[in-house]
Design a protein around this motif. Structure first.
Motif, PDB file in Angstrom:
ATOM      1  N   PRO A  52       0.840  -1.208   0.000  1.00 35.61           N
ATOM      2  CA  PRO A  52       0.000   0.000   0.000  1.00 35.61           C
ATOM      3  C   PRO A  52       0.871   1.254   0.000  1.00 35.61           C
ATOM      4  N   GLY A  53       0.427   2.261  -0.751  1.00 34.06           N
ATOM      5  CA  GLY A  53       1.143   3.534  -0.784  1.00 34.06           C
ATOM      6  C   GLY A  53       2.348   3.563  -1.684  1.00 34.06           C
ATOM      7  N   THR A  54       2.498   2.569  -2.576  1.00 36.04           N
ATOM      8  CA  THR A  54       3.653   2.537  -3.485  1.00 36.04           C
ATOM      9  C   THR A  54       3.635   3.770  -4.396  1.00 36.04           C
ATOM     10  N   GLN A  55       4.799   4.337  -4.620  1.00 35.21           N
ATOM     11  CA  GLN A  55       4.940   5.528  -5.452  1.00 35.21           C
ATOM     12  C   GLN A  55       6.022   5.300  -6.507  1.00 35.21           C
ATOM     13  N   ASP A  56       6.004   6.148  -7.546  1.00 39.30           N
ATOM     14  CA  ASP A  56       7.108   6.158  -8.502  1.00 39.30           C
ATOM     15  C   ASP A  56       8.050   7.299  -8.141  1.00 39.30           C
ATOM     16  N   MET A  57       9.171   7.383  -8.852  1.00 41.70           N
ATOM     17  CA  MET A  57      10.195   8.362  -8.498  1.00 41.70           C
ATOM     18  C   MET A  57       9.709   9.801  -8.628  1.00 41.70           C
ATOM     19  N   LEU A  58       8.738  10.047  -9.520  1.00 42.37           N
ATOM     20  CA  LEU A  58       8.241  11.409  -9.708  1.00 42.37           C
ATOM     21  C   LEU A  58       7.120  11.726  -8.712  1.00 42.37           C
ATOM     22  N   SER A  59       6.180  10.814  -8.556  1.00 42.32           N
ATOM     23  CA  SER A  59       5.062  11.074  -7.641  1.00 42.32           C
ATOM     24  C   SER A  59       5.531  11.126  -6.182  1.00 42.32           C
ATOM     25  N   LEU A  60       6.616  10.418  -5.855  1.00 49.16           N
ATOM     26  CA  LEU A  60       7.114  10.407  -4.488  1.00 49.16           C
ATOM     27  C   LEU A  60       7.422  11.812  -3.996  1.00 49.16           C
ATOM     28  N   GLN A  61       8.005  12.639  -4.870  1.00 46.25           N
ATOM     29  CA  GLN A  61       8.421  13.978  -4.463  1.00 46.25           C
ATOM     30  C   GLN A  61       7.231  14.846  -4.046  1.00 46.25           C
ATOM     31  N   TYR A  62       6.034  14.534  -4.573  1.00 47.46           N
ATOM     32  CA  TYR A  62       4.840  15.294  -4.232  1.00 47.46           C
ATOM     33  C   TYR A  62       4.010  14.590  -3.164  1.00 47.46           C
ATOM     34  N   GLN A  63       4.076  13.271  -3.122  1.00 44.64           N
ATOM     35  CA  GLN A  63       3.367  12.524  -2.090  1.00 44.64           C
ATOM     36  C   GLN A  63       3.937  12.814  -0.696  1.00 44.64           C
ATOM     37  N   LEU A  64       5.220  13.127  -0.610  1.00 42.33           N
ATOM     38  CA  LEU A  64       5.827  13.414   0.687  1.00 42.33           C
ATOM     39  C   LEU A  64       5.130  14.570   1.396  1.00 42.33           C
TER      40      LEU A  64
END
Length: 343
Positions: free
Chosen positions: A233-245
């Motif tokens: 759950p909550g897996t992100q890609d390298m680009l979305s991670l920067q905004y999900q934080l």
């Protein structure tokens, strides 16, 4: 003259003086008293001293106040009850000077005043454009700009990133990079990626294209080569991670995350650091430092989130196994908006 000589030189001669018969004047000092005017001459008025009354008023006689009987026990009880209620009301309405005052963290400086989610952080803006200066190998020479754009509409998001080379770098460096992440925006503000594509080529001419598809129903992450992996759950890609934080609670010391670069899935551990002052092409900024915990000899990354810019990324460092900076991004421009596009 003979008589005169005799008077001066003959001793024992005294002359007998004849005095007129007159009454002896006797003077006696007595207290001054008001004398009546002479009766014989009415036109002559005696001089009378004027006596002025004192400047202060004589005190009035004090009328004695009759004594009142002492209050009864019942009357004293009533007075105590009234006094107690007044004191209780005053204490309830008063605020002690030592009482702690709740101070809310200042809202990030944007054109809007967004509400905060349950984690206490502002939601992502509907539109955002960020431009980073790109440095390779820890040098101060920028090879170009990395442009990122976020768009949210009707519960869906799109993130794009593209490297724009400038100056001499466009002639001597053939590095290219394009990333696209698409997915859903959940009700709690989290990003749920559905697809991620990265296409890049380095200075040596090596080109790659990575693709990943997120199957949230089956909890499976599938890659372009046909391989896959179970997706936490909550897996992100390298680009979305920067905004999900920006949507995660920072009330913990460590964050366990699963991310993919489109080619593999990796579990990482980020340590929530302190707010620091960093230097960027935009100037000095206050940013929250996120540090990836890693094994010795393994690469890692550091991310800084702008405290005054929706907690969006403002600096990124990719570190090599030798502990040296392999790549760095530093914010140059940032623009956010919640305005809907004109029809």
């Amino acid at each position: 003259m003979l008589l005169h000589v005799l008077f001066l030189w003959l001793p024992g001669i005294s002359l007998h003086r004849v005095h007129a018969h007159s009454s002896l004047l006797t003077v006696r000092m007595e207290p001054s008293a008001k004398q009546p005017a002479p009766a014989g001459n009415p036109e002559v008025k005696p001089r009378v001293a004027t006596v002025r009354p004192p400047s202060h008023t004589a005190p009035k006689p004090v009328t004695p106040i009759p004594e009142k009987p002492l209050a009864t026990t019942a009357q004293i009880s009533v007075v105590k009850e009234i006094a107690s209620s007044v004191v209780a009301s005053a204490e309830a309405s008063a605020v002690p000077s030592t009482a702690p005052v709740a101070v809310e963290q200042a809202t990030p400086a944007t054109d809007s005043d967004p509400k905060r989610n349950k984690q206490g952080v502002p939601p992502l803006p509907l539109h955002a454009q960020l431009r980073f200066a790109v440095y390779l190998g820890g040098s101060n020479f920028s090879i170009g700009d990395l442009f990122q754009e976020l768009n949210i509409k009707e519960g869906r998001y799109t993130l794009q990133a593209e490297l724009e080379k400038a100056g001499l770098a466009s002639w001597f460096n053939s590095t290219q990079l394009t990333q696209i992440s698409r997915g859903a925006l959940l009700a709690n503000g989290d990003l749920a990626p559905e697809s991620f594509v990265e296409e890049a080529s380095d200075a040596r001419g090596v080109h790659h294209r990575y693709e990943a598809a997120f199957d949230w129903n089956a909890r499976q992450l599938r890659f372009a080569d046909g391989s896959g992996s179970t997706m936490p759950p909550g897996t992100q890609d390298m680009l979305s991670l920067q905004y999900q934080l920006s949507q995660l609670s920072m009330r913990t010391e460590k964050l366990h995350l699963a991310i993919t670069d489109g080619n593999k899935l990796e579990n990482i551990l980020l340590e929530v650091g302190m707010v620091e002052q960093i230097v960027t092409p935009m100037g000095k900024l206050q940013a929250l430092h996120m540090h990836q915990l890693h094994d010795q000899g393994a690469p890692w990354m550091d991310i800084w989130l702008g405290s005054d810019y929706h907690m969006l990324p403002v600096k990124f460092q990719k570190m090599g196994p030798d502990g040296k900076i392999a790549e760095e991004l530093a914010i140059k421009e940032i623009s956010v908006s919640d305005d809907q596009p004109a029809k």
